[in-house]
Design a protein around this motif. Structure first.
Motif, PDB file in Angstrom:
ATOM      1  N   ARG A 159       0.815  -1.217   0.000  1.00 11.08           N
ATOM      2  CA  ARG A 159       0.000   0.000   0.000  1.00 11.08           C
ATOM      3  C   ARG A 159       0.848   1.267   0.000  1.00 11.08           C
ATOM      4  N   LEU A 160       2.168   1.112   0.238  1.00  8.75           N
ATOM      5  CA  LEU A 160       3.061   2.271   0.210  1.00  8.75           C
ATOM      6  C   LEU A 160       3.689   2.491  -1.163  1.00  8.75           C
ATOM      7  N   ILE A 161       3.496   1.542  -2.080  1.00 12.84           N
ATOM      8  CA  ILE A 161       4.037   1.727  -3.434  1.00 12.84           C
ATOM      9  C   ILE A 161       3.211   2.832  -4.111  1.00 12.84           C
ATOM     10  N   PRO A 162       3.886   3.847  -4.654  1.00 11.61           N
ATOM     11  CA  PRO A 162       3.144   4.948  -5.272  1.00 11.61           C
ATOM     12  C   PRO A 162       2.115   4.437  -6.291  1.00 11.61           C
ATOM     13  N   GLY A 163       0.889   4.936  -6.172  1.00 10.45           N
ATOM     14  CA  GLY A 163      -0.176   4.575  -7.103  1.00 10.45           C
ATOM     15  C   GLY A 163      -1.091   3.486  -6.586  1.00 10.45           C
ATOM     16  N   VAL A 164      -0.709   2.780  -5.522  1.00  5.73           N
ATOM     17  CA  VAL A 164      -1.547   1.680  -5.032  1.00  5.73           C
ATOM     18  C   VAL A 164      -2.754   2.240  -4.275  1.00  5.73           C
TER      19      VAL A 164
END
Ligand code: SAM
Length: 233
Positions: A159-164
């Motif tokens: 959930r911390l990956i950009p765009g998720v």
């Protein structure tokens, strides 16, 4: 980000096809690959465990299938950076939000789920030839296997990956992001079963609302998790 997960119970991870992580996979933000450790066995019974040297209760996961699995999966990233290879373990460093943040920056993670009494120790030494090895615990208790721990870690990291997560603002005001627990949240109706939403939240005074929420964070953290405030002056 690419994530490989190796387990003897791959169907545990079916839930990761749902919701935000499922969407991240269909849009290509997350390349999540689940593998059955038994695919790297070569005997009729697809054996992954054996009795422990030195005696004792329980079985230990054999090194050979793990060696073949890690060789293949780490090589899959040829040309890219070395993977970070994570083994969930109650004897590892404890997983925190800061760990999730750190790992969310990596390009390739490999998770190896232990079962039984764990994995032959030489696998960790061998894995260090292929990438950075981390033994990570979900907390001070013992699970039957690494699958639940890996699901929790993949969700926290993913959930911390950009765009998720659609609105990145919602990641900022979370528990543990600033060392405190989150403030209480309310939605409509303003009165439910005679319970009222705190009037300050209906005031429209953004400064006063921010101050109230901060107070609530500190008070809640002091009450529920005083250990988080232990570093305070
Ligand atoms: N004999 C091991 C010990 O005492 O350290 C525990 C083995 S446990 C029954 C089997 C597997 O579950 C471990 O290899 C690990 O993958 C996983 N596991 C158990 N508790 C865990 C925890 N708190 N955090 C992460 N993984 C855990």
């Amino acid at each position: 980000m690419r994530i490989d997960v190796v387990s003897i119970f791959p169907s545990y991870f079916d839930g990761l096809t749902l919701s935000l992580l499922g969407k991240a996979q269909s849009t290509g933000i997350l390349d999540l690959r689940i593998h059955d450790l038994r695919d790297w066995t070569h005997d009729r019974h697809r054996t992954v465990d054996d009795t422990p040297y030195g005696g004792g209760a329980g079985m230990v996961m054999k090194p050979e299938p793990w060696g073949l699995a890690l060789d293949q999966l780490a090589a899959g990233a040829d040309g890219g950076p070395r993977p970070t290879i994570i083994f969930p373990s109650p004897a590892g460093e404890v997983f925190h939000q800061s760990t999730a943040r750190e790992l969310a920056d990596r390009e390739h993670l490999i998770f190896g789920c232990g079962r039984y009494e764990g994995i032959d120790e030489r696998v960790f030494e061998e894995a260090a030839e292929l990438g950075e090895v981390r033994l990570i615990s979900l907390g001070d208790y013992v699970l039957n296997g690494g699958e639940v721990a890996v699901m929790a870690m993949v969700e926290a990291i993913g959930r911390l990956i950009p765009g998720v997560v659609g609105n990145p603002e919602s990641l900022v005001e979370e528990s543990h992001e600033d060392g405190l627990l989150e403030y209480p949240s309310y939605t409509k109706p303003s009165v439910w079963r005679d319970r009222e939403v705190p009037p300050i939240l209906l005031s429209g005074n953004h400064g006063a609302i921010a101050a109230w929420r901060r107070e609530q964070q500190v008070e809640r953290t002091r009450r529920r998790r005083p250990d988080l405030l232990a570093g305070e002056d």
